[in-house]
Design a protein around this motif. Sequence first.
Motif, PDB file in Angstrom:
ATOM      1  N   VAL A   1       7.281   4.781  -2.955  1.00  0.00           N
ATOM      2  CA  VAL A   1       6.645   4.206  -4.137  1.00  0.00           C
ATOM      3  C   VAL A   1       6.827   5.177  -5.282  1.00  0.00           C
ATOM      4  O   VAL A   1       6.593   6.381  -5.133  1.00  0.00           O
ATOM      5  CB  VAL A   1       5.142   3.962  -3.896  1.00  0.00           C
ATOM      6  N   GLN A   2       7.252   4.680  -6.419  1.00  0.00           N
ATOM      7  CA  GLN A   2       7.337   5.499  -7.628  1.00  0.00           C
ATOM      8  C   GLN A   2       6.270   5.046  -8.600  1.00  0.00           C
ATOM      9  O   GLN A   2       6.074   3.840  -8.805  1.00  0.00           O
ATOM     10  CB  GLN A   2       8.720   5.390  -8.252  1.00  0.00           C
TER      11      GLN A   2
ATOM     12  N   TYR B   1      -1.566  -0.742  -1.008  1.00  0.00           N
ATOM     13  CA  TYR B   1      -1.957   0.642  -1.224  1.00  0.00           C
ATOM     14  C   TYR B   1      -3.297   0.734  -1.949  1.00  0.00           C
ATOM     15  O   TYR B   1      -3.532   0.020  -2.929  1.00  0.00           O
ATOM     16  CB  TYR B   1      -0.924   1.373  -2.074  1.00  0.00           C
ATOM     17  N   ALA B   2      -4.126   1.630  -1.493  1.00  0.00           N
ATOM     18  CA  ALA B   2      -5.259   2.049  -2.309  1.00  0.00           C
ATOM     19  C   ALA B   2      -4.714   2.959  -3.410  1.00  0.00           C
ATOM     20  O   ALA B   2      -3.706   3.641  -3.218  1.00  0.00           O
ATOM     21  CB  ALA B   2      -6.285   2.794  -1.467  1.00  0.00           C
ATOM     22  N   MET B   3      -5.370   2.962  -4.547  1.00  0.00           N
ATOM     23  CA  MET B   3      -4.881   3.738  -5.686  1.00  0.00           C
ATOM     24  C   MET B   3      -5.989   4.638  -6.227  1.00  0.00           C
ATOM     25  O   MET B   3      -7.172   4.288  -6.166  1.00  0.00           O
ATOM     26  CB  MET B   3      -4.404   2.808  -6.796  1.00  0.00           C
ATOM     27  N   GLY B   4      -5.571   5.765  -6.761  1.00  0.00           N
ATOM     28  CA  GLY B   4      -6.545   6.682  -7.332  1.00  0.00           C
ATOM     29  C   GLY B   4      -6.059   7.270  -8.641  1.00  0.00           C
ATOM     30  O   GLY B   4      -4.863   7.254  -8.931  1.00  0.00           O
TER      31      GLY B   4
ATOM     32  N   TRP C   1      -7.195  -1.570  -1.929  1.00  0.00           N
ATOM     33  CA  TRP C   1      -5.984  -2.377  -2.109  1.00  0.00           C
ATOM     34  C   TRP C   1      -6.312  -3.749  -2.686  1.00  0.00           C
ATOM     35  O   TRP C   1      -5.531  -4.311  -3.448  1.00  0.00           O
ATOM     36  CB  TRP C   1      -5.243  -2.531  -0.776  1.00  0.00           C
ATOM     37  N   SER C   2      -7.475  -4.286  -2.349  1.00  0.00           N
ATOM     38  CA  SER C   2      -7.858  -5.619  -2.815  1.00  0.00           C
ATOM     39  C   SER C   2      -8.448  -5.595  -4.219  1.00  0.00           C
ATOM     40  O   SER C   2      -8.556  -6.638  -4.870  1.00  0.00           O
ATOM     41  CB  SER C   2      -8.887  -6.215  -1.867  1.00  0.00           C
TER      42      SER C   2
ATOM     43  N   ARG D   1      -1.407   5.074   1.396  1.00  0.00           N
ATOM     44  CA  ARG D   1      -1.024   4.021   2.338  1.00  0.00           C
ATOM     45  C   ARG D   1      -2.203   3.541   3.175  1.00  0.00           C
ATOM     46  O   ARG D   1      -2.353   2.369   3.443  1.00  0.00           O
ATOM     47  CB  ARG D   1       0.082   4.520   3.258  1.00  0.00           C
ATOM     48  N   ALA D   2      -3.047   4.478   3.591  1.00  0.00           N
ATOM     49  CA  ALA D   2      -4.119   4.138   4.526  1.00  0.00           C
ATOM     50  C   ALA D   2      -5.274   3.467   3.793  1.00  0.00           C
ATOM     51  O   ALA D   2      -5.520   3.711   2.612  1.00  0.00           O
ATOM     52  CB  ALA D   2      -4.619   5.397   5.231  1.00  0.00           C
TER      53      ALA D   2
END
Length: 127
Positions: free
Chosen positions: A2-3, A32-35, A53-54, A100-101
Amino acid sequence: QVQLVESGGGLVQAGGSLRLSCAASGRTFSTYAMGWFRRAPGKEREFVAAISWSGLTTYYADSVKGRFTISRDNAKNTVYLQMNSLKPEDTAVYYCAARRAVITGTEYRETHGYDYWGQGTQVTVSS
């Protein structure tokens, strides 16, 4: 792979607002969860906000709670950070990160809890 590419940083006066965007490549963004993290001059990188992710669950650092809002648009492969009531102490390079997790425990607050990072965007808040 992922970029991530951040945008939207800049110079703003205290009390103002900015909206950061993080565009992701790849077809698996929605999984993906994002931060968002930030690093101020002379300080360690610190957690700002995270989103599942949702998009249904969000997390914030105490220092930004009530002022910043994280959101995502999976159709656009983009995560956002709306920053209101900015303070000089919010000055930092802001980074987005992908995990990813599934978010469990408190790893989402740690840099090692993420697999991919963007290059960062500078936010400067003048007093």
